[in-house]
Design an enzyme around this catalytic site. Structure first.
Site, PDB file in Angstrom:
ATOM      1  N   LYS A 133       0.865  -1.189   0.000  1.00  0.00           N
ATOM      2  CA  LYS A 133       0.000   0.000   0.000  1.00  0.00           C
ATOM      3  C   LYS A 133       0.890   1.223   0.000  1.00  0.00           C
ATOM      4  CE  LYS A 133      -4.498   0.775   0.416  1.00  0.00           C
ATOM      5  NZ  LYS A 133      -5.499  -0.187  -0.062  1.00  0.00           N
TER       6      LYS A 133
HETATM    7  N1  GLU Z   1      -7.111   0.018  -3.405  1.00  0.00           N
HETATM    8  C1  GLU Z   1      -7.887  -1.150  -3.694  1.00  0.00           C
HETATM    9  C2  GLU Z   1      -7.958  -2.025  -2.464  1.00  0.00           C
HETATM   10  O1  GLU Z   1      -7.776  -1.581  -1.359  1.00  0.00           O
HETATM   11  C3  GLU Z   1      -7.417  -1.865  -4.934  1.00  0.00           C
HETATM   12  C4  GLU Z   1      -6.018  -2.390  -4.908  1.00  0.00           C
HETATM   13  C5  GLU Z   1      -5.525  -2.946  -6.251  1.00  0.00           C
HETATM   14  O2  GLU Z   1      -6.304  -3.011  -7.184  1.00  0.00           O
HETATM   15  O3  GLU Z   1      -4.346  -3.308  -6.294  1.00  0.00           O
HETATM   16  O4  GLU Z   1      -8.294  -3.179  -2.548  1.00  0.00           O
END
Ligand code: GLU
Length: 447
Positions: A133
């Site tokens: 993240k």
């Molecule tokens: N931000 C989204 C999540 O928390 C998508 C992450 C992604 O597609 O890699 O799942």
């Protein structure tokens, strides 16, 4: 499966407190810290699945925590320094994967918690990724388009040596979107040798379709949540075509969930966002509300609904409440007011541990975030595969494959709940950890 599968009362897990791991890692537990809360919940599940101790301590910390500071030229000619993070939690099952958020409250421990949740989520839905993240502390609402573009390009260049299309693949999250992914991908591609350009478009997912994005990615998180509800609600005696629901947040996840549920016959009766709460007993048209939000930026002032207080919003009687905004919205205080049969977590970590306990005591079923919002990363995986093969799928193919991943994940959680006699959140972590544990058992720890 019978009703009992979902209604099984959770076993008390408080006596499994993972204090030993915290002590060993010298983590001084702060009850208000999202990372500590998340690790604690994961370790409770790790105990239940009998995850080996060394695997528990590996998962209790991210592999890499990257912090960068970078200057951005602002429209008025001055340079502002921004702080950005990329946390890479675990890559046992595949490349690090997870969104990048732009928000004034971006803090390292929250990003660490969200990276852990990505590891769990990817494992639960069986997409071959690990968890990561990132984020930049900024208020995207206060930045012009030019400033956002320059910020995105500088952030990408600041972390470009730490990410890669087969190593760590960012995506949209709170405050970011397909346009930002387009700038991010372009910056990365410009920085790499020209002949690698094509392969490097996999550096991010959630791109616009014209730049290699997947059809269906934009609605994917909402679609995945609806797929989970279709699988789970009949066992909770809720008829989706005749149910009422309320939403916290009307951004990408809330908006898509609302429209897709409305298309199935469900009725949206209340919405809460940063501008306040609105309510209409006869139903709020999600399609009209989407237009209003596109024009004004928030749900407040929508002419087809009345303004209500936050406490009236939480007390509203609905079948399903979908928190689809920020973390930690459902506190013990709000949980005491909630008058829903089911809370389906569209956002990441929207419920505090205290909120969780109150909901459980009150018999309100919580469908956990790593299941409910896994549709986004699942279609990110489809986008990444399509980029790799240069073979592009139709909307129907994406929907069908997404549905399969979501239903199997939902069933895995139900089975884990029975097997480990625990609540749904713990069961979702158990189902995720079983697979990670097996992978670690097969490789062992290097050397
Ligand atoms: N931000 C989204 C999540 O928390 C998508 C992450 C992604 O597609 O890699 O799942």
């Amino acid at each position: 499966m019978a009703n009992t599968v979902l209604r099984t009362k959770s076993a008390s897990t408080s006596h499994h407190l993972p204090a030993k791991v915290f002590e060993e890692l010298e983590i001084v537990r702060d009850p208000g810290n999202l990372f500590h809360q998340t690790i604690e919940q994961v370790l409770i599940a790790a105990d239940l699945v009998k995850l080996k101790h060394h695997q528990q301590i590996i998962l209790a910390q991210p592999k890499n925590e990257i912090m960068v500071h970078f200057p951005v030229l602002m429209d008025d000619g001055h340079h502002q320094l921004f702080k950005g993070y990329r946390v890479q939690h675990n890559n046992t099952l595949g490349p690090y994967k997870g969104g990048i958020r732009y928000h004034p409250d971006v803090h390292i421990d929250d990003i660490k918690a969200l990276a852990v949740l990505m590891t769990m989520k990817c494992s639960l839905v069986r997409v071959p990724f690990g968890g990561g993240k990132g984020g930049v502390r900024c208020d995207p609402r206060k930045l012009s388009t030019d400033e956002l573009r320059r910020l995105t390009r500088r952030f990408c260049s600041a972390i470009s040596n730490q990410i890669g299309p087969d190593y760590d693949i960012p995506a949209p999250d709170v405050g970011t979107n397909a346009q930002i992914m387009a700038w991010f991908a372009d910056t990365y591609q410009q920085m790499m040798p020209e002949h690698t350009r094509q392969g490097n478009n996999r550096i991010v997912t959630g791109k616009p379709v014209e730049l290699g994005g997947s059809v269906g990615r934009e609605k994917a998180t909402g679609q995945g949540l609806v797929d989970v509800l279709v699988e789970m609600l009949p066992e909770l005696d809720i008829d989706i075509s005749d149910m009422t629901f309320s939403l916290i947040g009307f951004g990408n996840v809330g908006g898509w969930t609302g429209r897709l549920l409305e298309d199935l016959g469900a009725k949206l009766v209340a919405v809460l966002d940063h501008s306040g709460a609105i309510h209409n007993d006869k139903g709020i048209s999600c399609h009209d509300l989407t237009e209003h939000v596109a024009q004004t930026g928030a749900v407040g002032g929508f002419s087809e609904a009345a303004a209500i207080s936050q406490s009236d919003f939480y007390s509203m009687s609905v079948d399903v409440l979908v928190p689809a905004a920020m973390e930690q919205m459902i506190t013990a205080e709000n949980a005491l007011l909630i008058n829903a049969k089911v809370v389906a977590e569209g956002a990441n970590a929207p419920t505090t541990p205290e909120g969780d306990s109150v909901l459980e005591e009150r018999g309100i079923e919580v469908l956990p975030a790593i299941l409910c919002n896994a549709g986004g990363v699942t279609v990110s995986y489809f986008e990444w595969m399509q980029n790799k093969s240069s073979l592009y799928w139709t909307a129907e193919e994406v929907d069908e494959r997404l549905n399969r991943h979501m239903i199997l994940a939902a069933r895995r959680v139900k089975l884990a709940r029975v097997k480990y006699e625990c609540d749904m959140r713990t069961a979702s972590y158990c189902a995720a950890l079983e697979q990670i544990g097996r992978a670690y058992d097969l490789t062992g720890v290097f050397p």
